[in-house]
Scaffold this motif. Sequence first.
Motif, PDB file in Angstrom:
ATOM      1  N   GLY A 204       0.797  -1.359   0.070  1.00  0.00           N
ATOM      2  CA  GLY A 204      -0.062  -0.022   0.043  1.00  0.00           C
ATOM      3  C   GLY A 204       0.989   1.244  -0.082  1.00  0.00           C
ATOM      4  N   CYS A 205       1.864   1.036   0.550  1.00  0.00           N
ATOM      5  CA  CYS A 205       3.090   2.221   0.574  1.00  0.00           C
ATOM      6  C   CYS A 205       3.499   2.626  -1.180  1.00  0.00           C
ATOM      7  N   ASP A 206       4.063   3.748  -1.162  1.00  0.00           N
ATOM      8  CA  ASP A 206       4.663   3.893  -2.542  1.00  0.00           C
ATOM      9  C   ASP A 206       6.005   3.310  -2.675  1.00  0.00           C
ATOM     10  N   VAL A 207       6.239   2.605  -4.032  1.00  0.00           N
ATOM     11  CA  VAL A 207       7.533   2.118  -4.328  1.00  0.00           C
ATOM     12  C   VAL A 207       8.379   2.956  -4.860  1.00  0.00           C
ATOM     13  N   ILE A 208       9.733   2.644  -5.147  1.00  0.00           N
ATOM     14  CA  ILE A 208      10.823   3.465  -5.806  1.00  0.00           C
ATOM     15  C   ILE A 208      10.826   3.103  -7.143  1.00  0.00           C
ATOM     16  N   VAL A 209      10.876   4.104  -8.064  1.00  0.00           N
ATOM     17  CA  VAL A 209      11.147   3.833  -9.299  1.00  0.00           C
ATOM     18  C   VAL A 209      12.724   3.600  -9.791  1.00  0.00           C
ATOM     19  N   PRO A 210      13.098   2.787 -10.397  1.00  0.00           N
ATOM     20  CA  PRO A 210      14.437   2.659 -10.854  1.00  0.00           C
ATOM     21  C   PRO A 210      15.156   3.746 -11.378  1.00  0.00           C
ATOM     22  N   PRO A 211      16.316   4.384 -10.849  1.00  0.00           N
ATOM     23  CA  PRO A 211      16.872   5.710 -11.496  1.00  0.00           C
ATOM     24  C   PRO A 211      17.141   5.319 -12.827  1.00  0.00           C
ATOM     25  N   PRO A 212      17.253   6.489 -13.502  1.00  0.00           N
ATOM     26  CA  PRO A 212      17.531   6.342 -15.014  1.00  0.00           C
ATOM     27  C   PRO A 212      19.021   5.944 -15.105  1.00  0.00           C
ATOM     28  N   LYS A 213      19.209   5.450 -16.352  1.00  0.00           N
ATOM     29  CA  LYS A 213      20.630   4.928 -16.514  1.00  0.00           C
ATOM     30  C   LYS A 213      21.346   5.936 -17.785  1.00  0.00           C
ATOM     31  N   THR A 214      20.791   6.642 -18.326  1.00  0.00           N
ATOM     32  CA  THR A 214      21.454   7.403 -19.313  1.00  0.00           C
ATOM     33  C   THR A 214      21.253   9.003 -19.057  1.00  0.00           C
TER      34      THR A 214
END
Length: 214
Positions: free
Chosen positions: A180-190
Motif C-alpha cells: 500500500g505504500c509507494d514504491v521506488i522507480v529505478p533511477p535512469p541509466k543515461t
Amino acid sequence: MSESTVQTLPRLNEPAPAFKARTTHGEKSLADYKGKWLILFSHPADFTPVCTTEFMAFAKAADTFKAMNCELLGLSIDSLFSHLAWTRNIQEKFGVTIPFPIIEDIKMEVASAYGMVHPGAADTQAVRATFFIDPNGILRAMVYYPMSNGRSIPEFIRLLQAMQTSDKNAVATPEGWTPGCDVIVPPPKTDADAAKRASEGYKTVDWYFSTKSL
C-alpha cells in the motif's frame, strides 16, 4: 585455517545449494520446492526456549506464508527423534502444532553448505540463519541473528512481500515498506533519461529519486 576447512558461504542471486535430507515429514530436497518460495531456517538446538518461541511464531504464520506461495523448512543439528519429541512437546505444553518439516542434520551437511555454523558462536550448533529461496531455486536473501535473540517473523513476511512486489513490478521498496505504500522507480541509466525523468509522471524529488503508487 587450512584450505580444506574454509567454509564456502552461499551468495545472493546465485543458485541455492542443493540438498536431500531426512525430515519430520519424510525425505525432502530443494528440488521439491521448485515453483514455490522457500524459507529455510536453522536454530541452535531443540528443547531450547528462544527456538521454541520462534517455531511457534513460524507455525502461527504458516498459513500466511502458504498464501504467498511460500513453504517453511526448519533445521538443526539434532536427530530426527529429537525433532519429533520436541514438536510433540510444543503441541502438548503450548497447544501449537508445528506444520512444517524440520531437517535432521547430524552430519552438518546442509548446515555447512549454507554457512549456518559459525565457530565463533558454536562449533556444533547452527546459528539463527534464515534463507529466502525463490521459485527458481535462487537465493534471494539471508538473515543472521545471534544465539541470544529471537527472530521477527512479521519482518520476514514483510521482506517476502517486498521481494515479490519488486519481482512483479520491476521496482524497489524503501525502508520499512509495507503493501500500500509507494514504491521506488529505478533511477535512469543515461543522461537523456535523467533529463526527462521529471516529466514522466512520477513523484520525483530529483532525477535519481522517484516514487509511485501501485
